[in-house]
Design a protein around this motif. Structure first.
Motif, PDB file in Angstrom:
ATOM      1  N   GLY A 211     -49.550   1.977   9.404  1.00 14.09           N
ATOM      2  CA  GLY A 211     -49.298   1.369  10.709  1.00 14.09           C
ATOM      3  C   GLY A 211     -49.532  -0.131  10.711  1.00 14.09           C
ATOM      4  N   VAL A 212     -50.619  -0.546  10.079  1.00 20.09           N
ATOM      5  CA  VAL A 212     -50.904  -1.985   9.994  1.00 20.09           C
ATOM      6  C   VAL A 212     -49.818  -2.681   9.190  1.00 20.09           C
ATOM      7  N   ARG A 213     -49.403  -2.081   8.079  1.00 22.73           N
ATOM      8  CA  ARG A 213     -48.402  -2.713   7.221  1.00 22.73           C
ATOM      9  C   ARG A 213     -47.047  -2.814   7.929  1.00 22.73           C
ATOM     10  N   LEU A 214     -46.673  -1.812   8.711  1.00 21.37           N
ATOM     11  CA  LEU A 214     -45.433  -1.908   9.487  1.00 21.37           C
ATOM     12  C   LEU A 214     -45.524  -3.063  10.482  1.00 21.37           C
ATOM     13  N   ALA A 215     -46.674  -3.210  11.119  1.00 21.11           N
ATOM     14  CA  ALA A 215     -46.859  -4.320  12.066  1.00 21.11           C
ATOM     15  C   ALA A 215     -46.816  -5.662  11.345  1.00 21.11           C
TER      16      ALA A 215
ATOM     17  N   THR B 260     -56.802  -1.084  16.016  1.00 19.15           N
ATOM     18  CA  THR B 260     -55.924  -2.220  15.702  1.00 19.15           C
ATOM     19  C   THR B 260     -54.463  -1.799  15.666  1.00 19.15           C
ATOM     20  N   VAL B 261     -54.179  -0.671  15.054  1.00 14.73           N
ATOM     21  CA  VAL B 261     -52.795  -0.180  14.993  1.00 14.73           C
ATOM     22  C   VAL B 261     -52.260   0.055  16.400  1.00 14.73           C
ATOM     23  N   ILE B 262     -53.048   0.682  17.241  1.00 16.68           N
ATOM     24  CA  ILE B 262     -52.619   0.937  18.618  1.00 16.68           C
ATOM     25  C   ILE B 262     -52.363  -0.382  19.346  1.00 16.68           C
ATOM     26  N   LEU B 263     -53.273  -1.318  19.214  1.00 22.81           N
ATOM     27  CA  LEU B 263     -53.126  -2.624  19.867  1.00 22.81           C
ATOM     28  C   LEU B 263     -51.905  -3.378  19.339  1.00 22.81           C
TER      29      LEU B 263
ATOM     30  N   TRP C 195     -49.166  -2.190  17.924  1.00 23.90           N
ATOM     31  CA  TRP C 195     -47.904  -1.578  18.335  1.00 23.90           C
ATOM     32  C   TRP C 195     -47.628  -1.764  19.821  1.00 23.90           C
ATOM     33  N   LYS C 196     -48.670  -1.769  20.632  1.00 20.73           N
ATOM     34  CA  LYS C 196     -48.462  -2.055  22.062  1.00 20.73           C
ATOM     35  C   LYS C 196     -47.973  -3.487  22.245  1.00 20.73           C
ATOM     36  N   THR C 197     -48.559  -4.426  21.522  1.00 19.41           N
ATOM     37  CA  THR C 197     -48.168  -5.833  21.606  1.00 19.41           C
ATOM     38  C   THR C 197     -46.736  -6.027  21.127  1.00 19.41           C
ATOM     39  N   ILE C 198     -46.388  -5.422  20.012  1.00 17.96           N
ATOM     40  CA  ILE C 198     -45.024  -5.536  19.471  1.00 17.96           C
ATOM     41  C   ILE C 198     -44.022  -4.898  20.430  1.00 17.96           C
ATOM     42  N   SER C 199     -44.350  -3.744  20.988  1.00 13.08           N
ATOM     43  CA  SER C 199     -43.442  -3.075  21.935  1.00 13.08           C
ATOM     44  C   SER C 199     -43.206  -3.922  23.176  1.00 13.08           C
ATOM     45  N   ARG C 200     -44.279  -4.549  23.698  1.00  9.23           N
ATOM     46  CA  ARG C 200     -44.120  -5.431  24.871  1.00  9.23           C
ATOM     47  C   ARG C 200     -43.242  -6.625  24.540  1.00  9.23           C
ATOM     48  N   ALA C 201     -43.452  -7.222  23.368  1.00 10.35           N
ATOM     49  CA  ALA C 201     -42.648  -8.389  22.971  1.00 10.35           C
ATOM     50  C   ALA C 201     -41.178  -7.998  22.824  1.00 10.35           C
ATOM     51  N   ARG C 202     -40.908  -6.861  22.234  1.00  8.23           N
ATOM     52  CA  ARG C 202     -39.516  -6.404  22.089  1.00  8.23           C
ATOM     53  C   ARG C 202     -38.877  -6.126  23.446  1.00  8.23           C
ATOM     54  N   ARG C 203     -39.655  -5.520  24.347  1.00  8.89           N
ATOM     55  CA  ARG C 203     -39.128  -5.230  25.671  1.00  8.89           C
ATOM     56  C   ARG C 203     -38.798  -6.521  26.414  1.00  8.89           C
TER      57      ARG C 203
END
Length: 191
Positions: free
Chosen positions: A118-122, A171-174, A176-184
């Motif tokens: 998860g961290v590496r994908l982020a 950290t992974v949860i945080l 991915w939430k940050t990345i999802s918000r930025a994409r949205r």
């Protein structure tokens, strides 16, 4: 009880880098006076395979997106190695204890592998090319340190790896939430 702490910590390490875990345990079994690491780890064929695969992973893990493909393949390998390591470490334990310790090692490896992936994908979403190398090198150093510490001081290693697992999951949860918000926001601004 030291054995459970060692199994948990080596399981965590296997989920991050299975080959480094086996290699470090093998080197410790071969070149130190430790009695907690079975001789199976010190066999030449085990050390050669672990060393070659560590070198492959060392290179692949530094290349953005290729590291995530490697992590996908490793979803089977890392927990299996974590269980194999735990099974060997449990050695002379009773059948039930050995089974429980094997399950602990495999499940801890699966959990830490999930955090690592998860961290590496982020990290791969970052536009600069250096973060993969930094994160990968930090992981390698962490695994070598934790495995060495786990053999000498299993409870310290358990405390560190449990904390890393919890912090990593958060950290992974945080991330991915940050990345999802930025994409949205990006999609909304482009619409």
């Amino acid at each position: 009880m030291d054995l459970a702490a060692l199994v948990f910590s080596s399981g965590w390490a296997s989920g991050v880098n299975a080959y480094a875990t086996v290699g470090v345990l093998g080197l410790l079994a071969r070149f130190t006076e430790t009695s907690i690491v079975p001789d199976a780890f010190a066999r030449t064929d085990v050390l050669v395979v672990a060393g070659v695969m560590f070198l492959v992973e060392f290179v692949v893990d530094k290349i953005p997106w290729l590291d995530s493909v490697w992590d996908g393949i490793s979803t089977v390998v890392r927990p299996t190695v974590g269980a194999w390591v735990a099974w060997h470490l449990a050695g002379d334990s009773s059948g039930v204890d050995q089974a429980l310790l094997t399950a602990l090692g495999g499940s801890t490896a699966l959990a830490s592998h999930g955090v690592k992936s998860g961290v590496r994908l982020a990290v791969n979403t970052s536009p600069e090319p250096f973060s993969n190398g930094i994160v990968s090198t930090t992981e390698d150093i962490g695994v070598i340190t934790i495995v060495s510490l786990a053999v000498a001081h299993p409870w310290w290693a358990l405390s560190i790896t449990a904390s890393l697992l919890i912090a990593g999951a958060a950290t992974v949860i945080l991330l991915w939430k940050t990345i999802s918000r930025a994409r949205r926001r990006r999609r909304e601004s482009n619409a």
